[in-house]
Write an enzyme that holds these catalytic residues in place. Sequence first.
Site, PDB file in Angstrom:
ATOM      1  N   ASN A  21      -1.998   0.343   6.749  1.00  0.00           N
ATOM      2  CA  ASN A  21      -1.439  -0.888   7.320  1.00  0.00           C
ATOM      3  C   ASN A  21      -0.566  -1.684   6.346  1.00  0.00           C
ATOM      4  O   ASN A  21      -0.432  -2.890   6.468  1.00  0.00           O
ATOM      5  CB  ASN A  21      -2.555  -1.740   7.935  1.00  0.00           C
ATOM      6  CG  ASN A  21      -3.581  -2.191   6.922  1.00  0.00           C
ATOM      7  OD1 ASN A  21      -3.485  -1.835   5.747  1.00  0.00           O
ATOM      8  ND2 ASN A  21      -4.542  -2.989   7.345  1.00  0.00           N
ATOM      9  N   LYS A  66       0.811  -1.228   0.000  1.00  0.00           N
ATOM     10  CA  LYS A  66       0.000   0.000   0.000  1.00  0.00           C
ATOM     11  C   LYS A  66       0.846   1.281   0.000  1.00  0.00           C
ATOM     12  O   LYS A  66       2.053   1.234   0.253  1.00  0.00           O
ATOM     13  CB  LYS A  66      -0.915  -0.032   1.227  1.00  0.00           C
ATOM     14  CG  LYS A  66      -1.936  -1.170   1.208  1.00  0.00           C
ATOM     15  CD  LYS A  66      -2.916  -1.042   2.376  1.00  0.00           C
ATOM     16  CE  LYS A  66      -3.914  -2.179   2.385  1.00  0.00           C
ATOM     17  NZ  LYS A  66      -4.934  -1.991   3.443  1.00  0.00           N
ATOM     18  N   TYR A 102     -12.705  -2.101  -3.201  1.00  0.00           N
ATOM     19  CA  TYR A 102     -13.190  -2.073  -1.811  1.00  0.00           C
ATOM     20  C   TYR A 102     -14.713  -1.945  -1.711  1.00  0.00           C
ATOM     21  O   TYR A 102     -15.218  -1.533  -0.667  1.00  0.00           O
ATOM     22  CB  TYR A 102     -12.494  -0.949  -1.041  1.00  0.00           C
ATOM     23  CG  TYR A 102     -11.077  -1.307  -0.626  1.00  0.00           C
ATOM     24  CD1 TYR A 102     -10.832  -2.393   0.212  1.00  0.00           C
ATOM     25  CD2 TYR A 102      -9.997  -0.556  -1.058  1.00  0.00           C
ATOM     26  CE1 TYR A 102      -9.543  -2.729   0.605  1.00  0.00           C
ATOM     27  CE2 TYR A 102      -8.695  -0.885  -0.663  1.00  0.00           C
ATOM     28  CZ  TYR A 102      -8.486  -1.971   0.172  1.00  0.00           C
ATOM     29  OH  TYR A 102      -7.211  -2.307   0.575  1.00  0.00           O
ATOM     30  N   HIS A 131      -2.273  -5.473   1.791  1.00  0.00           N
ATOM     31  CA  HIS A 131      -3.572  -6.144   1.700  1.00  0.00           C
ATOM     32  C   HIS A 131      -3.325  -7.573   1.260  1.00  0.00           C
ATOM     33  O   HIS A 131      -2.438  -7.824   0.438  1.00  0.00           O
ATOM     34  CB  HIS A 131      -4.475  -5.461   0.659  1.00  0.00           C
ATOM     35  CG  HIS A 131      -5.657  -6.317   0.273  1.00  0.00           C
ATOM     36  ND1 HIS A 131      -6.813  -6.322   0.999  1.00  0.00           N
ATOM     37  CD2 HIS A 131      -5.821  -7.225  -0.732  1.00  0.00           C
ATOM     38  CE1 HIS A 131      -7.655  -7.205   0.458  1.00  0.00           C
ATOM     39  NE2 HIS A 131      -7.075  -7.757  -0.594  1.00  0.00           N
TER      40      HIS A 131
END
Length: 139
Positions: free
Chosen positions: A113, A10, A50, A116
């Site tokens: 974070n 990401k 998403y 994915h």
Amino acid sequence: MTERTFSIIKPDATRRNLTGKINAVIEDAGLRIVAQRRIRMSKAQAEKFYEVHKERPFYGELVDFMTSAPVVVQVLEGPNAVAKYREVMGATNPAQAADGTIRKLYAESVGENSVHGSDSLENAGIEIAQFFKDDEIVG
Ligand code: CMP
């Protein structure tokens, strides 16, 4: 069983030049990177990817984040690759991630974070097909 899973490195991670370090954790865990491309995700691509989260309060923020800098989309292959990669990534929230996991090592927050990974074999197939043609995956 040999499986393929879909991975994204990401924007928080590409910004900090962590692609190689994350790939080293992936490879050290026995997963093979059989396709990889660095892209700037479009808003339409992020919204579609998403879509399952579109009613969540963080959806807009998530789409903005995923389009804020380049990402690296990948296909990972290996024994039980879907579950294996989820183990290697660690918990969604880095504060809860186990030692040695990518998110424990590198993630900044639950939103930013670093990686994915697909949550099921079925979703892995759908997600891989959104970003790769069959002949771009060389196992
Ligand atoms: P990912 O595995 O890419 O799938 C959904 C993403 O939504 C997740 O990783 C996080 O980056 C993000 N996410 C989940 N929970 C939150 C939250 N509470 N706030 C912001 N982003 C979140």
